[in-house]
Design an enzyme around this catalytic site. Structure first.
Site, short mmCIF file in Angstrom:
data_model
loop_
_atom_site.label_atom_id
_atom_site.label_comp_id
_atom_site.label_asym_id
_atom_site.label_seq_id
_atom_site.Cartn_x
_atom_site.Cartn_y
_atom_site.Cartn_z
N SER A 145 0.87 -1.20 0.00
CA SER A 145 0.00 0.00 0.00
C SER A 145 0.88 1.23 0.00
O SER A 145 2.04 1.18 0.46
CB SER A 145 -0.86 0.01 1.27
OG SER A 145 -1.56 1.24 1.39
N TYR A 158 -2.21 0.22 11.04
CA TYR A 158 -2.40 -0.24 9.65
C TYR A 158 -1.15 0.10 8.82
O TYR A 158 -0.63 -0.76 8.10
CB TYR A 158 -3.65 0.39 9.01
CG TYR A 158 -3.79 -0.03 7.57
CD1 TYR A 158 -4.16 -1.33 7.24
CD2 TYR A 158 -3.49 0.84 6.52
CE1 TYR A 158 -4.25 -1.75 5.90
CE2 TYR A 158 -3.58 0.44 5.19
CZ TYR A 158 -3.96 -0.86 4.89
OH TYR A 158 -4.03 -1.28 3.58
P1 NDP Z 1 -11.75 -5.79 0.61
O1 NDP Z 1 -12.26 -5.62 2.00
O2 NDP Z 1 -12.68 -5.55 -0.51
O3 NDP Z 1 -11.10 -7.24 0.44
C1 NDP Z 1 -10.30 -7.81 1.46
C2 NDP Z 1 -10.14 -9.29 1.20
O4 NDP Z 1 -9.29 -9.85 2.20
C3 NDP Z 1 -11.47 -10.04 1.25
O5 NDP Z 1 -11.52 -10.96 0.20
C4 NDP Z 1 -11.42 -10.75 2.60
O6 NDP Z 1 -12.12 -11.98 2.51
C5 NDP Z 1 -9.91 -10.99 2.74
N1 NDP Z 1 -9.54 -11.23 4.12
C6 NDP Z 1 -9.58 -10.36 5.15
N2 NDP Z 1 -9.20 -10.97 6.29
C7 NDP Z 1 -8.92 -12.27 5.97
C8 NDP Z 1 -8.50 -13.42 6.70
N3 NDP Z 1 -8.27 -13.35 8.02
N4 NDP Z 1 -8.31 -14.57 6.04
C9 NDP Z 1 -8.52 -14.64 4.71
N5 NDP Z 1 -8.92 -13.62 3.96
C10 NDP Z 1 -9.13 -12.44 4.58
O7 NDP Z 1 -10.48 -4.81 0.50
P2 NDP Z 1 -9.40 -4.59 -0.67
O8 NDP Z 1 -9.72 -5.41 -1.86
O9 NDP Z 1 -9.25 -3.14 -0.82
O10 NDP Z 1 -8.10 -5.15 0.06
C11 NDP Z 1 -7.22 -6.09 -0.51
C12 NDP Z 1 -5.80 -5.74 -0.12
O11 NDP Z 1 -5.45 -4.48 -0.71
C13 NDP Z 1 -5.55 -5.59 1.38
O12 NDP Z 1 -4.30 -6.20 1.69
C14 NDP Z 1 -5.47 -4.07 1.57
O13 NDP Z 1 -4.68 -3.73 2.68
C15 NDP Z 1 -4.83 -3.67 0.26
N6 NDP Z 1 -4.97 -2.28 -0.13
C16 NDP Z 1 -6.21 -1.71 -0.25
C17 NDP Z 1 -6.34 -0.39 -0.64
C18 NDP Z 1 -7.66 0.29 -0.73
O14 NDP Z 1 -7.69 1.55 -0.75
N7 NDP Z 1 -8.75 -0.41 -0.82
C19 NDP Z 1 -5.15 0.40 -0.98
C20 NDP Z 1 -3.90 -0.30 -0.81
C21 NDP Z 1 -3.83 -1.59 -0.42
P3 NDP Z 1 -13.07 -12.61 3.64
O15 NDP Z 1 -13.60 -11.47 4.45
O16 NDP Z 1 -14.10 -13.34 2.86
O17 NDP Z 1 -12.17 -13.52 4.41
C1 8X3 Z 2 -5.15 1.43 1.89
C2 8X3 Z 2 -4.90 2.83 1.43
O1 8X3 Z 2 -4.59 5.21 2.27
O2 8X3 Z 2 -6.64 4.04 2.92
O3 8X3 Z 2 -3.95 0.75 2.05
O4 8X3 Z 2 -4.52 3.44 3.90
S1 8X3 Z 2 -5.17 3.92 2.70
#
Ligand code: NDP
Ligand code: 8X3
Length: 258
Positions: A145, A158
């Protein structure tokens, strides 16, 4: 369809939503077989069925909580024979909980973030990587991220978890030097997914504010970057990519039109 990805076995954690789901679709479009993991099994089952039907690829879904190392090792050792090798591991499962000063922080929120984003990523990597090293081929792609490069107020734990992901990616490249196993870190800015609903525990109004009056990335935008990393020739490793919405200049600077 890419010659680099056709018939490759791709393991995606956190495939039930957002970026992971978009990446699953993008890899299927390239002809890859998909091993999909998340806790919400019904969602990944449905996605698996859709991808098989639409793209004719092989899929397998596993209910997995990456925080539980016994579950991780058990699930990986029990995979059907077709999955005895993973070509690409996308460590995407992750979440944020809360946005508060550290002195007011909830310990259970910290534990959930660290257990998922850091320890979960380590558990899955530890289970998959020896096979890649033994075959001397493979690619680990970690979802980092912009929060692993810059801090924002109240982002403390985070951000720390994503700094840890950046360190793990860098360390892995050192540990794998001399092998043909590649490590990439894809590090997005704001992406509109369920991320903020999870962070604010279903407070939709607060979640929506994160993306108000600006144009965030979509999961599909990040998936395109992941596919780019995965389709380079074997001697090329895209070590790290930061991908931001045009409306975001840094973790703290977002242009909002109103
Ligand atoms: P979502 O909440 O849409 O997706 C998160 C995914 O992670 C879900 O599929 C969830 O599945 C899974 N997950 C969470 N906890 C667990 C667990 N304990 N075991 C297995 N699976 C898990 O968020 P994003 O798609 O945005 O997030 C995906 C990644 O991208 C993360 O690592 C996040 O930190 C990163 N990210 C996101 C950004 C954003 O702005 N959205 C920016 C930068 C990075 P389920 O709940 O079914 O287990
Ligand atoms: C997720 C992006 O800026 O919301 O990693 O932390 S931010």
């Amino acid at each position: 369809m890419s010659e680099h990805l056709k018939d490759k076995n791709v393991f995606i954690t956190g495939a039930s939503s957002g970026i992971g789901k978009a990446c699953a679709t993008a890899f299927a479009r390239e002809g890859s077989n998909l091993l999909l993991a998340a806790r919400r099994k019904e969602r990944i089952d449905m996605l698996a069925r859709d991808l098989e039907k639409t793209y004719g690829v092989m899929t397998h879904s596993i209910q997995l909580d990456v925080r539980n190392n016994d579950e991780v090792t058990g699930a990986i050792s029990a995979l059907p024979p077709a999955w005895d090798h993973i070509d690409i591991l996308l460590n995407n499962a992750g979440l944020s909980r809360g946005l508060t000063k550290l002195q007011d922080g909830e310990i259970r929120d910290w534990e959930e973030m660290i257990d998922t984003n850091v320890k979960g990523l380590l558990y899955v990597t530890r289970a998959v990587l020896p096979g890649m090293v033994k075959r001397n081929i493979g690619h680990v792609i970690n979802m980092g991220s912009i929060a692993g490069h810059e801090l924002y107020p109240n982002g403390n734990v985070y951000c720390a978890s994503k700094y840890a992901v950046a360190a793990i990616s860098q360390g892995l490249r050192m540990d794998l030097l001399g092998t043909n196993v590649r490590v990439s870190s894809v590090d997005p800015g704001l992406v509109e997914t369920e991320f903020s609903q999870v962070r604010f525990r279903g407070d939709d109004r607060r979640a929506a504010q994160t993306y108000a009056n600006m144009r965030p990335l979509k999961g599909e935008d990040v998936a395109e970057v992941v596919i780019f990393c995965a389709t380079r020739p074997p001697h090329v490793d895209i070590a790290q990519v930061i991908v931001m919405p045009t409306d975001q200049a840094s973790v703290n600077q977002v242009h909002r039109s109103a």
